[in-house]
Enzyme design. Structure first.
Site, short mmCIF file in Angstrom:
data_model
loop_
_atom_site.label_atom_id
_atom_site.label_comp_id
_atom_site.label_asym_id
_atom_site.label_seq_id
_atom_site.Cartn_x
_atom_site.Cartn_y
_atom_site.Cartn_z
N ASP A 161 8.84 0.89 -1.08
CA ASP A 161 9.51 1.94 -1.15
C ASP A 161 10.81 1.58 -0.12
O ASP A 161 11.92 1.91 -0.25
CB ASP A 161 8.91 2.99 -0.12
CG ASP A 161 7.53 3.44 -1.08
OD1 ASP A 161 7.56 3.79 -2.01
OD2 ASP A 161 6.32 2.84 -0.39
N HIS A 189 2.79 6.04 1.14
CA HIS A 189 3.44 5.74 -0.22
C HIS A 189 3.15 6.83 -1.28
O HIS A 189 2.29 6.70 -2.04
CB HIS A 189 2.71 4.35 -0.44
CG HIS A 189 3.01 4.12 -1.97
ND1 HIS A 189 4.37 3.59 -2.21
CD2 HIS A 189 2.44 3.77 -3.03
CE1 HIS A 189 4.57 3.44 -3.47
NE2 HIS A 189 3.32 3.30 -4.01
P1 NAD Z 1 -3.45 -2.64 -14.08
O1 NAD Z 1 -4.26 -1.79 -14.65
O2 NAD Z 1 -2.36 -3.73 -14.87
O3 NAD Z 1 -4.18 -3.71 -13.29
C1 NAD Z 1 -5.15 -3.43 -12.32
C2 NAD Z 1 -6.62 -4.48 -12.63
O4 NAD Z 1 -7.50 -4.25 -11.56
C3 NAD Z 1 -7.06 -4.49 -13.90
O5 NAD Z 1 -7.05 -5.98 -14.52
C4 NAD Z 1 -8.31 -4.10 -13.57
O6 NAD Z 1 -9.55 -4.99 -14.66
C5 NAD Z 1 -8.65 -4.51 -12.32
N1 NAD Z 1 -9.64 -3.72 -11.39
C6 NAD Z 1 -10.20 -2.52 -11.58
N2 NAD Z 1 -11.13 -2.33 -10.64
C7 NAD Z 1 -11.41 -3.26 -10.08
C8 NAD Z 1 -12.18 -3.66 -9.10
N3 NAD Z 1 -13.39 -3.00 -8.73
N4 NAD Z 1 -12.34 -4.93 -8.40
C9 NAD Z 1 -11.32 -5.82 -8.86
N5 NAD Z 1 -10.53 -5.47 -10.08
C10 NAD Z 1 -10.41 -4.35 -10.50
O7 NAD Z 1 -2.74 -2.06 -12.99
P2 NAD Z 1 -1.31 -2.63 -12.01
O8 NAD Z 1 -0.19 -2.10 -12.75
O9 NAD Z 1 -1.60 -4.04 -11.77
O10 NAD Z 1 -1.55 -1.73 -10.66
C11 NAD Z 1 -2.71 -1.87 -9.70
C12 NAD Z 1 -2.72 -0.80 -8.74
O11 NAD Z 1 -1.24 -0.87 -7.98
C13 NAD Z 1 -2.57 0.53 -9.24
O12 NAD Z 1 -3.12 1.42 -8.49
C14 NAD Z 1 -1.25 0.99 -9.20
O13 NAD Z 1 -0.88 2.42 -8.89
C15 NAD Z 1 -0.77 0.35 -7.70
N6 NAD Z 1 0.63 0.03 -7.49
C16 NAD Z 1 0.91 0.17 -6.20
C17 NAD Z 1 2.11 0.14 -5.58
C18 NAD Z 1 2.75 0.03 -4.19
O14 NAD Z 1 3.77 0.18 -4.09
N7 NAD Z 1 1.67 0.52 -3.36
C19 NAD Z 1 3.25 -0.27 -6.66
C20 NAD Z 1 2.79 -0.34 -8.07
C21 NAD Z 1 1.60 -0.16 -8.39
C1 LMR Z 2 5.22 2.72 -7.54
O1 LMR Z 2 5.65 3.29 -6.30
O2 LMR Z 2 5.86 2.31 -8.22
C2 LMR Z 2 3.85 2.92 -7.80
O3 LMR Z 2 3.01 3.15 -6.54
C3 LMR Z 2 3.14 3.48 -9.00
C4 LMR Z 2 3.28 5.17 -8.83
O4 LMR Z 2 2.35 5.66 -9.11
O5 LMR Z 2 4.10 5.63 -8.33
#
Ligand code: NAD
Ligand code: LMR
Length: 330
Positions: A161, A189
């Site tokens: 962010d 977030h």
């Molecule tokens: P993705 O689905 O591509 O990958 C997630 C991975 O986590 C998968 O490979 C899955 O098998 C694994 N997983 C699920 N449960 C698990 C566990 N108990 N232990 C270990 N691994 C496990 O998702 P992504 O696009 O890589 O996103 C991951 C997370 O990050 C999501 O929750 C998404 O919303 C979040 N995210 C946060 C931000 C932020 O700024 N905070 C930004 C983008 C995405």
């Molecule tokens: C983001 O900010 O891009 C991620 O946290 C994905 C979402 O769910 O908004």
């Protein structure tokens, strides 16, 4: 050739889309420095271990000089063993039209056992950043289930962010990103976050003198706060490379320090500063030095800011209440 001993970096959800953007940069030295060898300890669920083995083949094929070893496991007790850093990414991403409550239920259960495993086997001074959503409350769950670790070692990512806020302001003012300083992301977030320009400068001059108030309140704040949803809408998947890059920025600044005279935004356990209820994992302006962070104190808070800061704190309290009901936190 470097002589530093390697440090252990755990990444969960390592076979996911963020993982694919993250691991190679950690191994290249972008996170902890070009003189710091790393051992990657990668956690995945059992069905994703095959895909993870392919990622590991690629990691090895890069012949990174700093990559001392790679461990993979579906057991948190193995993946967090002696970890110095942990990036908790593994969780289900939000899809178009999903409610926040759905993610709390689906992902909350992941972070309790991971907190317990960190408590049991990681280094006591481990630095943890939670990326998996809802990141702030997931960090709270992990923290509360790791009673032997300093609660301040559990943080959540608002750096994406923050970076979005820097970039949007640079675009509006025509300034270079490097000339934008001291933006704060307060709170969660989520779309209630408050990207605050009241202390920000562009080329050393107050940012709010260089943009219209109407643009700030009516365009800038919602654009930054809803950027995640805009990316999901456009890409059909949530942000990945930018999230990975922000996670690297977060740990790098925490471990190696923020630039002189500047601050960044990290979601950290509130100590009550700025009237934020104690214990919430809340985005604050922080400075980092010698592997420690501290909240920037003494900033003036206008009535406008107060309202925004309280609203995002309120949402975090509601999330905490919800995971309390699920028995995930005290
Ligand atoms: P993705 O689905 O591509 O990958 C997630 C991975 O986590 C998968 O490979 C899955 O098998 C694994 N997983 C699920 N449960 C698990 C566990 N108990 N232990 C270990 N691994 C496990 O998702 P992504 O696009 O890589 O996103 C991951 C997370 O990050 C999501 O929750 C998404 O919303 C979040 N995210 C946060 C931000 C932020 O700024 N905070 C930004 C983008 C995405
Ligand atoms: C983001 O900010 O891009 C991620 O946290 C994905 C979402 O769910 O908004």
């Amino acid at each position: 050739m470097t002589t530093k001993p390697p440090v252990r970096v755990t990444v969960t959800g390592a076979a996911g889309q963020i993982g694919y953007s993250l691991l190679f940069r950690i191994a290249a030295g972008d996170m902890l420095g070009k003189d710091q060898p790393v051992i990657l300890q990668l956690l995945e669920i059992t069905p994703a271990l095959k895909a993870l083995s392919g990622v590991v083949m690629e990691l090895r094929d890069c012949a990174f000089p700093l990559l001392a070893d790679v461990v993979t496991s579906d057991d948190p007790m193995v993946a967090f063993k002696d970890a110095d850093y942990a990036l908790l990414v593994g969780a289900m991403p939000r899809k178009a039209g999903m409610e926040r409550g759905d993610l709390l239920g689906a992902n909350g259960g992941i972070f309790k056992p991971q907190g317990e495993a960190i408590n049991a086997v990681a280094k006591k001074d481990i630095k943890v950043v939670v990326v998996g959503n809802p990141a702030n409350t997931n960090a709270l769950i992990a923290q509360q289930n790791a009673p032997d670790i300093d609660p301040r070692q559990f943080t959540a990512l608002v750096r994406l962010d923050h970076n979005r806020a820097v970039s949007q302001l640079a675009e509006k003012t025509g300034a270079a990103v490097k000339d934008i300083k001291n933006i704060t992301i307060w709170g969660n977030h989520s779309s209630t976050q408050y990207p605050d320009l009241s202390q920000a400068t562009v080329g050393g001059q107050p940012a709010l003198d260089q943009v219209e108030r109407e643009w700030y309140e009516g365009t800038y704040i919602p654009t930054v706060a809803k950027r995640g949803a805009a990316i999901i809408e456009a890409r059909g998947a949530s942000s990945a490379a930018s999230a990975a890059s922000a996670a690297i920025d977060h740990i790098r600044d925490w471990a190696l320090g923020t630039p002189e005279g500047e601050w960044t935004s990290m979601a950290i356990p509130s100590d009550g500063s700025y009237g934020v209820p104690e214990g919430l994992i809340y985005g604050f302006p922080v400075r980092c030095q010698d592997g420690k962070y501290e909240i920037v104190q003494g900033l003036e808070v206008s009535d406008f800011s107060r309202g925004k800061m309280d609203a995002t704190a309120q949402e975090l309290q509601e999330e905490r209440d919800e995971v309390r009901k699920l028995g995930l936190v005290k």
